[in-house]
Design a protein around this motif. Structure first.
Motif, PDB file in Angstrom:
ATOM      1  N   VAL A  25     -29.212 -18.926  -9.473  1.00  0.00           N
ATOM      2  CA  VAL A  25     -28.966 -17.510  -9.751  1.00  0.00           C
ATOM      3  C   VAL A  25     -29.201 -16.690  -8.479  1.00  0.00           C
ATOM      4  O   VAL A  25     -28.427 -15.771  -8.165  1.00  0.00           O
ATOM      5  CB  VAL A  25     -29.849 -17.026 -10.916  1.00  0.00           C
ATOM      6  N   LEU A  26     -30.232 -17.013  -7.740  1.00  0.00           N
ATOM      7  CA  LEU A  26     -30.460 -16.350  -6.450  1.00  0.00           C
ATOM      8  C   LEU A  26     -29.267 -16.522  -5.518  1.00  0.00           C
ATOM      9  O   LEU A  26     -28.844 -15.576  -4.848  1.00  0.00           O
ATOM     10  CB  LEU A  26     -31.705 -16.932  -5.777  1.00  0.00           C
ATOM     11  N   ARG A  27     -28.725 -17.719  -5.470  1.00  0.00           N
ATOM     12  CA  ARG A  27     -27.543 -17.963  -4.633  1.00  0.00           C
ATOM     13  C   ARG A  27     -26.414 -17.014  -5.002  1.00  0.00           C
ATOM     14  O   ARG A  27     -25.783 -16.409  -4.138  1.00  0.00           O
ATOM     15  CB  ARG A  27     -27.083 -19.409  -4.802  1.00  0.00           C
ATOM     16  N   GLU A  28     -26.147 -16.864  -6.312  1.00  0.00           N
ATOM     17  CA  GLU A  28     -25.054 -15.989  -6.739  1.00  0.00           C
ATOM     18  C   GLU A  28     -25.319 -14.535  -6.366  1.00  0.00           C
ATOM     19  O   GLU A  28     -24.416 -13.823  -5.914  1.00  0.00           O
ATOM     20  CB  GLU A  28     -24.834 -16.125  -8.244  1.00  0.00           C
ATOM     21  N   LEU A  29     -26.544 -14.091  -6.557  1.00  0.00           N
ATOM     22  CA  LEU A  29     -26.886 -12.719  -6.195  1.00  0.00           C
ATOM     23  C   LEU A  29     -26.745 -12.503  -4.686  1.00  0.00           C
ATOM     24  O   LEU A  29     -26.245 -11.468  -4.235  1.00  0.00           O
ATOM     25  CB  LEU A  29     -28.307 -12.392  -6.657  1.00  0.00           C
ATOM     26  N   LEU A  30     -27.157 -13.481  -3.903  1.00  0.00           N
ATOM     27  CA  LEU A  30     -27.032 -13.372  -2.453  1.00  0.00           C
ATOM     28  C   LEU A  30     -25.570 -13.375  -2.008  1.00  0.00           C
ATOM     29  O   LEU A  30     -25.220 -12.795  -0.978  1.00  0.00           O
ATOM     30  CB  LEU A  30     -27.784 -14.514  -1.770  1.00  0.00           C
ATOM     31  N   LEU A  31     -24.701 -14.011  -2.801  1.00  0.00           N
ATOM     32  CA  LEU A  31     -23.277 -14.042  -2.488  1.00  0.00           C
ATOM     33  C   LEU A  31     -22.545 -12.808  -3.005  1.00  0.00           C
ATOM     34  O   LEU A  31     -21.329 -12.692  -2.843  1.00  0.00           O
ATOM     35  CB  LEU A  31     -22.634 -15.308  -3.064  1.00  0.00           C
ATOM     36  N   ARG A  35     -22.962  -8.710 -11.719  1.00  0.00           N
ATOM     37  CA  ARG A  35     -22.721  -8.580 -13.155  1.00  0.00           C
ATOM     38  C   ARG A  35     -23.078  -9.896 -13.843  1.00  0.00           C
ATOM     39  O   ARG A  35     -22.896 -10.980 -13.277  1.00  0.00           O
ATOM     40  CB  ARG A  35     -21.259  -8.246 -13.432  1.00  0.00           C
ATOM     41  N   PHE A  36     -23.533  -9.795 -15.074  1.00  0.00           N
ATOM     42  CA  PHE A  36     -23.953 -10.984 -15.808  1.00  0.00           C
ATOM     43  C   PHE A  36     -22.825 -12.017 -15.853  1.00  0.00           C
ATOM     44  O   PHE A  36     -23.048 -13.210 -15.582  1.00  0.00           O
ATOM     45  CB  PHE A  36     -24.386 -10.594 -17.227  1.00  0.00           C
ATOM     46  N   ASN A  37     -21.608 -11.586 -16.208  1.00  0.00           N
ATOM     47  CA  ASN A  37     -20.503 -12.543 -16.352  1.00  0.00           C
ATOM     48  C   ASN A  37     -20.143 -13.194 -15.025  1.00  0.00           C
ATOM     49  O   ASN A  37     -19.778 -14.374 -14.989  1.00  0.00           O
ATOM     50  CB  ASN A  37     -19.281 -11.846 -16.945  1.00  0.00           C
ATOM     51  N   ASP A  38     -20.238 -12.433 -13.932  1.00  0.00           N
ATOM     52  CA  ASP A  38     -19.935 -13.014 -12.624  1.00  0.00           C
ATOM     53  C   ASP A  38     -20.994 -14.041 -12.223  1.00  0.00           C
ATOM     54  O   ASP A  38     -20.667 -15.099 -11.672  1.00  0.00           O
ATOM     55  CB  ASP A  38     -19.854 -11.919 -11.563  1.00  0.00           C
ATOM     56  N   ILE A  39     -22.249 -13.729 -12.469  1.00  0.00           N
ATOM     57  CA  ILE A  39     -23.307 -14.701 -12.177  1.00  0.00           C
ATOM     58  C   ILE A  39     -23.098 -15.962 -13.012  1.00  0.00           C
ATOM     59  O   ILE A  39     -23.193 -17.090 -12.503  1.00  0.00           O
ATOM     60  CB  ILE A  39     -24.691 -14.090 -12.455  1.00  0.00           C
ATOM     61  N   HIS A  40     -22.789 -15.775 -14.284  1.00  0.00           N
ATOM     62  CA  HIS A  40     -22.576 -16.912 -15.186  1.00  0.00           C
ATOM     63  C   HIS A  40     -21.406 -17.775 -14.706  1.00  0.00           C
ATOM     64  O   HIS A  40     -21.476 -19.005 -14.733  1.00  0.00           O
ATOM     65  CB  HIS A  40     -22.322 -16.393 -16.603  1.00  0.00           C
ATOM     66  N   ARG A  41     -20.331 -17.133 -14.242  1.00  0.00           N
ATOM     67  CA  ARG A  41     -19.165 -17.879 -13.773  1.00  0.00           C
ATOM     68  C   ARG A  41     -19.502 -18.740 -12.564  1.00  0.00           C
ATOM     69  O   ARG A  41     -18.936 -19.820 -12.380  1.00  0.00           O
ATOM     70  CB  ARG A  41     -18.036 -16.906 -13.428  1.00  0.00           C
ATOM     71  N   GLY A  42     -20.411 -18.272 -11.724  1.00  0.00           N
ATOM     72  CA  GLY A  42     -20.729 -18.993 -10.503  1.00  0.00           C
ATOM     73  C   GLY A  42     -21.751 -20.101 -10.663  1.00  0.00           C
ATOM     74  O   GLY A  42     -22.024 -20.822  -9.707  1.00  0.00           O
TER      75      GLY A  42
END
Length: 225
Positions: A25-31, A35-42
């Motif tokens: 989840v940290l990786r997605e936020l750093l990228l 948004r919840f759905n975008d984090i979930h997709r990644g």
């Protein structure tokens, strides 16, 4: 929050971020996903309820805040403490590329995930001042070719599409799916993949020549393109 039994900085760090999902989840936020759905997709494999629990835990540890975006929708932002973990996440990735990653298995070859990651790698400040549509033809032995599109719009908006977006295509990328996974992961370079013929670019000459410089590639040989 519950503290570890040892008064030790490593113990405290593991307590805060030392599980698989929190680091991803940290990786997605750093990228750039907020948004919840975008984090979930990644983060393939994480359930929505588990993701909610991890985000709550990260908020409790002071790594993330939840705030309304300009449209009033909830968005997640890294706190200074969360943003300060970027070197750790990058070093972990660098270590894994050297010692642990290996080649992708067939089960790991996912065109949708790959396109989403490429979308996150786009350097918006380097994009041309017009909309550019990139079509990817992704090949895998024994399977029909897969197609996907990136729409790079003025102002930095980038869309990843699994259906034709309805615009004329400007750049075509034909790639071996496994090799493009290696390029995105940083275990191979785009330059070497092009020399081997596993990745081929075509289209408007100026745009095709500029394409490598639109992305924050992980392999060092490609960072200067």
């Amino acid at each position: 929050m519950r503290r570890g039994i040892e008064y030790c900085p490593v113990t405290a760090g593991v307590e805060a971020v030392g599980d698989r999902w929190t680091l991803l989840v940290l990786r997605e936020l750093l990228l750039g996903s907020d948004r919840f759905n975008d984090i979930h997709r990644g983060v393939p494999g994480i359930g929505r309820s588990l993701l909610s629990a991890r985000l709550r835990r990260m908020r409790a540890h002071g790594l993330v805040t939840r705030v309304p975006d300009p449209d009033g929708r909830p968005a997640y932002r890294l706190t200074p403490a969360g943003a300060a973990l970027e070197p750790l996440v990058r070093e972990l990735g660098d270590w894994a590329r050297r010692w642990a990653l290996g080649d992708p298995t067939r089960e790991q070859l996912d065109a949708g995930w790959l396109l989403w990651r490429l979308r996150q790698f786009v350097l918006r400040e380097r994009l041309p001042g017009r909309r550019v549509v990139v079509e990817f033809t992704l090949s895998l032995p024994g399977a029909p070719d897969d197609h996907a599109w990136l729409v790079l719009s003025p102002g930095g908006d980038v869309s990843a599409c699994r259906r034709h977006p309805g615009y004329d295509v400007d750049v075509w990328v034909a790639a071996d799916l496994a090799e493009l996974h290696r390029v995105v992961a940083g275990t191979a370079t785009l330059a070497a993949a092009r020399r081997s013929g596993r990745v081929r670019l075509a289209g408007e000459p100026d745009l095709a020549a500029a394409f490598p410089g639109w992305f924050a590639w992980r392999a060092s040989e490609d960072r200067s393109e």
